[in-house]
Scaffold this motif. Structure first.
Motif, PDB file in Angstrom:
ATOM      1  N   UNK A  60       0.825  -1.207   0.000  1.00 48.69           N
ATOM      2  CA  UNK A  60       0.000   0.000   0.000  1.00 48.69           C
ATOM      3  C   UNK A  60       0.861   1.259   0.000  1.00 48.69           C
ATOM      4  N   UNK A  61       1.932   1.261   0.780  1.00 47.64           N
ATOM      5  CA  UNK A  61       2.815   2.427   0.824  1.00 47.64           C
ATOM      6  C   UNK A  61       3.546   2.580  -0.503  1.00 47.64           C
ATOM      7  N   UNK A  62       4.074   1.475  -1.021  1.00 45.60           N
ATOM      8  CA  UNK A  62       4.808   1.482  -2.298  1.00 45.60           C
ATOM      9  C   UNK A  62       3.943   2.035  -3.429  1.00 45.60           C
ATOM     10  N   UNK A  63       2.773   1.485  -3.590  1.00 50.51           N
ATOM     11  CA  UNK A  63       1.914   1.929  -4.689  1.00 50.51           C
ATOM     12  C   UNK A  63       1.265   3.282  -4.401  1.00 50.51           C
ATOM     13  N   UNK A  89      -7.865  14.595  -2.873  1.00 54.68           N
ATOM     14  CA  UNK A  89      -7.814  13.135  -2.836  1.00 54.68           C
ATOM     15  C   UNK A  89      -6.382  12.608  -2.839  1.00 54.68           C
ATOM     16  N   UNK A  90      -5.488  13.292  -3.532  1.00 53.64           N
ATOM     17  CA  UNK A  90      -4.067  12.917  -3.467  1.00 53.64           C
ATOM     18  C   UNK A  90      -3.565  13.099  -2.038  1.00 53.64           C
ATOM     19  N   UNK A  91      -3.991  14.182  -1.400  1.00 56.81           N
ATOM     20  CA  UNK A  91      -3.633  14.428  -0.009  1.00 56.81           C
ATOM     21  C   UNK A  91      -4.140  13.293   0.888  1.00 56.81           C
ATOM     22  N   UNK A  92      -5.332  12.794   0.631  1.00 52.70           N
ATOM     23  CA  UNK A  92      -5.863  11.680   1.415  1.00 52.70           C
ATOM     24  C   UNK A  92      -5.017  10.414   1.248  1.00 52.70           C
ATOM     25  N   UNK A  93      -4.519  10.175   0.040  1.00 53.80           N
ATOM     26  CA  UNK A  93      -3.624   9.039  -0.184  1.00 53.80           C
ATOM     27  C   UNK A  93      -2.363   9.199   0.671  1.00 53.80           C
ATOM     28  N   UNK A  94      -1.812  10.406   0.673  1.00 56.80           N
ATOM     29  CA  UNK A  94      -0.597  10.675   1.451  1.00 56.80           C
ATOM     30  C   UNK A  94      -0.873  10.490   2.943  1.00 56.80           C
ATOM     31  N   UNK A  95      -2.003  10.955   3.417  1.00 53.75           N
ATOM     32  CA  UNK A  95      -2.370  10.770   4.832  1.00 53.75           C
ATOM     33  C   UNK A  95      -2.487   9.277   5.151  1.00 53.75           C
ATOM     34  N   UNK A  96      -3.066   8.505   4.244  1.00 51.72           N
ATOM     35  CA  UNK A  96      -3.168   7.063   4.439  1.00 51.72           C
ATOM     36  C   UNK A  96      -1.806   6.403   4.510  1.00 51.72           C
ATOM     37  N   UNK A  97      -0.893   6.834   3.667  1.00 50.31           N
ATOM     38  CA  UNK A  97       0.476   6.295   3.669  1.00 50.31           C
ATOM     39  C   UNK A  97       1.148   6.597   5.006  1.00 50.31           C
TER      40      UNK A  97
END
Length: 105
Positions: A60-63, A89-97
Motif C-alpha cells: 500500500x505504501x509502495x503503490x 484526494x491525493x492528499x488523502x492518499x498521502x495521509x493514508x500512507x
C-alpha cells in the motif's frame, strides 16, 4: 532499512509510470529501456523492503507513493487537471500512507 527500500521502490514506481508516457507505448527506444529498468528496480526494492514489513502495508505504501507522485508529476509536467478536489484526494492518499507507516509494527 525496510522502509528506506520501500521508499526507493516508490521513487522507481513513479519513474516507470512516467516513463510509460514518454515511451509512447514502447515505441521510443530509450524511454522504453528506462521504463523497463525502473520497473525491475522498483520490484527489487519492493521485494527487499517487504521482507520485514507486513506485505499489505508495504504494498500500500509502495503503490500509494507511486500513485500520488505520478499524479503530482502529471499535474506539473503534463498539464493534467489541478482541480482542488483532485489535490484533496491525493492528499488523502498521502495521509493514508503516513498512517500505515506510523501504525505498522
Amino acid at each position: 532499512m525496510s522502509w528506506v527500500y520501500i521508499f526507493i521502490a516508490s521513487l522507481f514506481e513513479i519513474c516507470w509510470a512516467v516513463g510509460l508516457k514518454y515511451s509512447n507505448g514502447f515505441t521510443k527506444l530509450y524511454p522504453s529501456i528506462f521504463t523497463g529498468i525502473c520497473m525491475i528496480l522498483s520490484y527489487l526494492f519492493s521485494a527487499m523492503g517487504s521482507k520485514n514489513l507486513p506485505i499489505g502495508t508495504a504494498y500500500a505504501v509502495w503503490t500509494g507513493i507511486g500513485a500520488a507522485g505520478t499524479a503530482i508529476y502529471g499535474m506539473i509536467y503534463f498539464n493534467e487537471s489541478k482541480e482542488l478536489i483532485r489535490i484533496g484526494f491525493i492528499f488523502l492518499v498521502v495521509i493514508g500512507i503516513i498512517g500505515l507507516k506510523v501504525f505498522s509494527k
